[in-house]
Write a protein that holds these residues in place. Structure first.
Motif, PDB file in Angstrom:
ATOM      1  N   LYS A  88       2.839   6.427   0.617  1.00 43.50           N
ATOM      2  CA  LYS A  88       3.509   7.306   1.576  1.00 43.50           C
ATOM      3  C   LYS A  88       2.482   8.141   2.313  1.00 43.50           C
ATOM      4  N   TYR A 104      -1.962  -1.814  14.993  1.00 44.79           N
ATOM      5  CA  TYR A 104      -0.891  -1.453  14.069  1.00 44.79           C
ATOM      6  C   TYR A 104      -1.438  -1.601  12.659  1.00 44.79           C
ATOM      7  N   CYS A 116      -0.713  -0.825   8.259  1.00 40.61           N
ATOM      8  CA  CYS A 116       0.151  -0.440   7.140  1.00 40.61           C
ATOM      9  C   CYS A 116      -0.632  -0.579   5.860  1.00 40.61           C
ATOM     10  N   GLN A 130       4.828  -2.961   1.741  1.00 38.49           N
ATOM     11  CA  GLN A 130       3.960  -2.288   2.690  1.00 38.49           C
ATOM     12  C   GLN A 130       4.626  -1.015   3.217  1.00 38.49           C
ATOM     13  N   SER A 131       3.781  -0.071   3.546  1.00 34.03           N
ATOM     14  CA  SER A 131       4.285   1.150   4.186  1.00 34.03           C
ATOM     15  C   SER A 131       4.739   0.817   5.602  1.00 34.03           C
ATOM     16  N   ALA A 132       5.453   1.747   6.199  1.00 35.07           N
ATOM     17  CA  ALA A 132       5.860   1.544   7.593  1.00 35.07           C
ATOM     18  C   ALA A 132       4.626   1.495   8.472  1.00 35.07           C
ATOM     19  N   ALA A 133       4.627   0.581   9.450  1.00 34.84           N
ATOM     20  CA  ALA A 133       3.469   0.405  10.326  1.00 34.84           C
ATOM     21  C   ALA A 133       3.332   1.584  11.264  1.00 34.84           C
ATOM     22  N   ILE A 134       2.132   2.071  11.456  1.00 33.13           N
ATOM     23  CA  ILE A 134       1.834   3.091  12.444  1.00 33.13           C
ATOM     24  C   ILE A 134       0.744   2.536  13.348  1.00 33.13           C
TER      25      ILE A 134
END
Length: 951
Positions: free
Chosen positions: A735, A802, A804, A816-820
């Motif tokens: 997170k 992008y 993650c 996987q974490s949300a892509a930023i």
């Protein structure tokens, strides 16, 4: 006289003069024939052997633009005729395909007969279509003529099917062959498939090594033909449709050679002559006789029978030179001798001008006058008449002394007159050997001198020679090893085993011959043993026997046994019982062998000189099988997917599997339990083993061991290892993932560590990409669980990425974490600072440069880095000096040379560096301002670099 081939002249010249040995003008019409030369003197004449004079030539082919086409179906055999033109002298043949220089290459399908010149193609293929031209060469004149082309055309009515061989080229039923000649037999067959040619002797006797097969076995060549080569020969042509054979007998022929010849003979009037000559040859030779070059005709008192000439009651007219002639179709030979019929006192043979004899020896002076009737002989010593003669007129003097030295005259007298001859007798002292060679032992490769010195009368001529094992030493041929000195000594260099034996020094003088000898024993490493055999073999031992090789002059002290298997690199020494095999032992038991492995053995002999050559290898023998005695090693495992137990091990090498039916037994149990679960793997090379069961908990420890088995039973197990079952991927995603663009090529990623969860976390994985539609832009970076930050590098400038993050373990990555997204900085300027000026006062360097202005697509310049690199300390870390101005002052050491470079700095990173500025060691020059020197360069982008001593 010799047989001669001449090239035919362009025009004939008349020559009316007779000649015997040489003519400047020759004519092929007039001069062809058989010649003999006559030699004569007052005693008679004699004929030479015959010589044949022939003229070689080669006419052109008859003019014809193109020969008739030969039509043939594909798969059929064909023969293209050459038909050579008129010629004399040997011919050779070749064929051109389409155009020069594309010659037909002979192989198993194509053959050019050197007897007929024809081209044979056993099975025609489509690639054979074209024009064929026969090339004829005269081997004497080197003339060459070409036939008209013969077109070969394929018929369009189908392909020829398979058929049995048909022999088109074969040798005659009877082939006469002369001794020492080269016999060539040709054999070639047409057929589909292409026949294979083989040869044999019907007697079953194999061909000697001198026999050669040529042109895919179509030609059999027997060089140096001898009696034992005669017999029936068979050529066999065979394909899968059948076979065909041709036979012929080669008979042995030989030109005559003498078994018995005639010799010069002196007869008195009314004596009888009997001369017999004998010759051998095949066919049996016939005989004739010549007298002074003329044929002898038998009549009256002259008779000829079976090569024997007899003349009864010879008279003076029978004197002359006689020749016995033996002849068959392969040659003619002559044996000549002189018959002298005497009816008067002849001149005595010359006794000697000077006869030298050794004191104490016996001297015999012979005087045999050729007189008819016989002459009365007497001897004189000086003017003294000697009475003591042998009945045949020979004078013998026993135990001569120096008082016997004198002139001696032989006088012969009969009713026709008197003749005499005189010679002088010289007496010398005996020759003595003063230094002799002695028996010696020597090692291979060494050199020795065998002495041979004498004392002799200075009036004698002396010669030395050496014999080795009964043969005279040829110092010219064997100069690499033997050299004789002027005084008679023999040097033997680089002695080899074959130089051992008896050496004899022979001293020859005018009156006697002496010799002295010595035995030379050459010692060398022993020869190879032979007949190495395996008498008995078990799963781990082999009993060997062998026969000894030559000891080469030094007793054999021991043997070394070596073995080789398909699994070893070369030959290896092996253990044996007895452990040390002495020179008197010819058997041993090899121990420590692997079961069910194919072995070869050889034996090496040693003596005090060294190791000899190894024996030939024994026949390959396999040891008996046995239960495996080697356990698998490196048992471990782990990983895999959920509900799997993965077990790995190092396989047992093939040479240690001990028999057929080899496999593995994998045993495992949960740690703390008693009962083992077993799995049998029958494929020796299979690893790892994967056990799947839904009841297996993740990452649970198991006791594991692996054993081996074969058809004889189970072998030992490995030691117990702990292996964990497959684990599950982490169940949570990291997170609070944040990113920061660091430069044009780098993005920093930060996240919050996962709390303690049921699954193991070995680390974190950052996945990044430019665009979901471009899979080739996806990248991945992994880092251990101790880190919560990673720099992703190697990116493209001014690009959106992008990213993650996921936790991972041996089972793989978790969710996987949300892509930023993050955008990399614009790139730094790609231009270096220009118009660099510098001033040096004392140890202070002041520098100025023009500012670098970024373009719209580049990052804004925020400052500069000035890097003074010391050359003397160039491998030390020297910090670059940052500045946000376009000027800088540097304090430099007086004992260093420097390279100074300036770079622009921006958010996208460091820009391109300027050309290095070289600052020489300050202590070497008078420190003065260099600004005047650089003034001329201010408008240039070239950096100012000048040794201060020049300013």
């Amino acid at each position: 006289c010799y047989n001669v081939y001449l090239q035919r002249p362009n025009s004939s010249a008349n020559n009316t003069e007779s000649y015997s040995c040489y003519s400047p003008f020759i004519s092929s019409d007039q001069d062809t024939g058989v010649y003999q030369c006559t030699a004569f003197n007052t005693w008679g004449s004699i004929l030479s052997r015959r010589a044949s004079l022939q003229f070689a030539y080669l006419d052109n082919f008859k003019t014809q633009a193109v020969r008739s086409a030969v039509n043939v179906r594909e798969g059929q055999g064909v023969v293209l005729l050459c038909g050579p033109p008129a010629h004399s002298g040997g011919l050779t043949f070749a064929w051109i395909f389409n155009e020069y220089p594309h010659f037909v290459q002979q192989d198993s399908r194509r053959f050019i007969s050197q007897e007929t010149g024809s081209l044979y193609i056993s099975k025609v293929e489509s690639s054979d279509v074209g024009n064929y031209t026969c090339v004829v060469n005269n081997s004497v004149t080197r003339e060459k003529v070409l036939s008209s082309p013969t077109p070969l055309v394929l018929r369009n009515d189908g392909v020829m099917g398979e058929y049995e061989p048909k022999i088109e080229v074969h040798f005659p039923d009877s082939v006469p062959a002369a001794k020492e000649s080269v016999v060539t037999l040709e054999c070639f067959a047409l057929g589909n498939p292409v026949p294979e040619i083989s040869w044999r002797r019907t007697s079953g006797i194999p061909f000697p090594s001198k026999v050669k097969m040529k042109n895919s076995n179509a030609v059999l060549e027997i060089p140096n033909f001898q009696q034992e080569d005669a017999g029936m020969y068979e050529c066999m042509a065979e394909n899968r449709r059948g076979k065909n054979a041709a036979r012929g007998r080669i008979s042995f022929h030989a030109k005559p050679h003498w078994l018995q010849t005639i010799t010069d003979t002196v007869l008195s009037i009314e004596e009888n002559l009997f001369w017999e000559c004998k010759a051998n040859g095949k066919p049996k030779p016939s005989y004739s006789w010549l007298k002074n070059g003329e044929q002898v005709t038998p009549e009256g008192r002259i008779q000829i029978e079976n090569g024997a000439l007899s003349i009864a009651v010879v008279n003076l007219s029978d004197s002359g030179v006689y020749q016995c002639v033996a002849e068959n179709k392969h040659g003619i030979i002559y044996s000549g001798a002189q018959l002298m019929v005497l009816g008067k006192i002849a001149s005595l043979p010359l006794l000697f001008i000077l006869l030298i004899s050794r004191s104490g020896s016996e001297v015999t002076l012979e005087c045999e006058p050729q007189a008819s009737p016989p002459a009365i002989t007497l001897w004189k010593k000086g003017n003294e008449i000697l009475i003591t003669l042998l009945p045949n007129g020979t004078l013998k003097i026993a135990n001569v002394t120096r008082r016997d030295a004198a002139s001696y005259t032989c006088v012969a007298k009969n009713q026709f007159g008197t003749a005499s001859t005189t010679g002088r007798l010289l007496i010398t002292e005996p020759t003595r050997i003063t230094m002799r060679p002695t028996n010696m032992e020597i090692i291979v490769g060494e050199s020795i001198v065998l002495p041979c010195q004498i004392a002799c009368d200075p009036a004698l001529d002396v010669s030395f020679s050496w014999a080795f094992n009964g043969q005279l030493v040829d110092f010219q041929r064997d100069g690499d090893h033997f050299e004789r000195s002027i005084s008679g000594d023999l040097m033997v260099r680089n002695i080899q085993l074959n130089h051992g034996g008896k050496y004899v020094c022979v001293i020859d003088t005018d009156v006697e011959s002496l010799s002295t000898s010595a035995i030379l024993v050459v010692k060398g490493p022993p020869g190879p043993p032979d007949k190495v055999a395996v008498e008995e073999i078990t799963d781990s031992t082999a009993q060997l026997s062998w026969t000894p090789g030559r000891d080469n002059g030094s007793p054999i002290t021991g043997y070394i046994i070596q073995a080789r298997t398909p699994f070893t690199v070369g030959w290896q020494a092996v253990d044996s019982v007895p452990e040390v095999v002495n020179g008197n032992t010819l058997t041993a038991t090899v121990v420590g062998l692997n079961a069910w492995v194919e072995y070869e053995f050889r034996v090496v002999t040693r003596n005090i000189v060294g190791l000899g050559e190894p024996s030939p290898a024994s026949a390959k023998t396999r040891t008996e099988d046995a239960i495996p005695d080697t356990a698998p090693t490196d048992v471990e495992g782990g990983g895999g997917t959920k509900t799997e137990l993965v077990i790995t091990w190092e396989p047992v090498p093939e040479e240690l599997q001990n028999g057929e039916g080899f496999g593995y037994i994998v045993a495992f149990r949960p740690v703390g339990t008693v009962t083992w679960t077993r799995a049998v793997i029958s494929t020796p090379g299979v690893a790892p083993y994967v056990f799947r069961n839904d009841t297996i908990p993740p990452f649970a420890p198991f006791d594991v061991k692996v054993g081996a088995y074969n058809n004889r039973g189970e072998g030992p197990f490995s030691s117990i290892a702990t292996v964990y079952s497959a684990e599950e991927v982490p169940s949570l995603a990291p997170k609070r993932v944040r990113t920061r663009s660091v430069s044009a090529v780098q993005i920093e990623v930060i996240w919050e560590a996962l709390p303690v969860i049921a699954e193991r976390v070995l680390g974190y994985e950052v996945v990044y990409w430019e665009d979901d539609t471009k899979p080739d832009t996806v990248g991945k970076v992994r880092i251990s669980e101790n880190y919560k930050l990673v720099n992703v590098t190697g990116l493209r400038a001014n690009t959106v990425y992008y990213l993650c993050v996921a936790a991972f373990n041996t089972a793989g990555p978790g969710p996987q974490s949300a892509a930023i997204n993050a955008t990399t900085k614009k790139p730094p300027p790609d231009r270096a600072p220009l118009n660099i000026q510098w001033t040096m006062i004392g140890s202070t360097l002041t520098m100025h440069w023009d500012a670098v202005v970024a373009m719209e697509t580049e990052s804004r310049v925020t400052g500069y880095l000035v890097g003074p690199d010391s050359l003397r300390h160039r491998y030390n870390d020297i910090n670059a000096i940052p500045t946000n101005k376009t000027t800088v002052e540097l304090s430099l050491s007086a004992n260093d040379n420097y390279l100074i470079q300036i770079k622009a700095v921006s958010e996208g990173g460091e820009g391109v560096g300027s050309e290095p500025i070289h600052i020489q060691k300050l202590s070497e020059f008078t420190l003065r301002s260099a600004s005047a020197h650089c003034a001329s360069l201010r408008s240039s982008s070239v950096p100012c670099s000048a040794p201060l001593g020049d300013v």
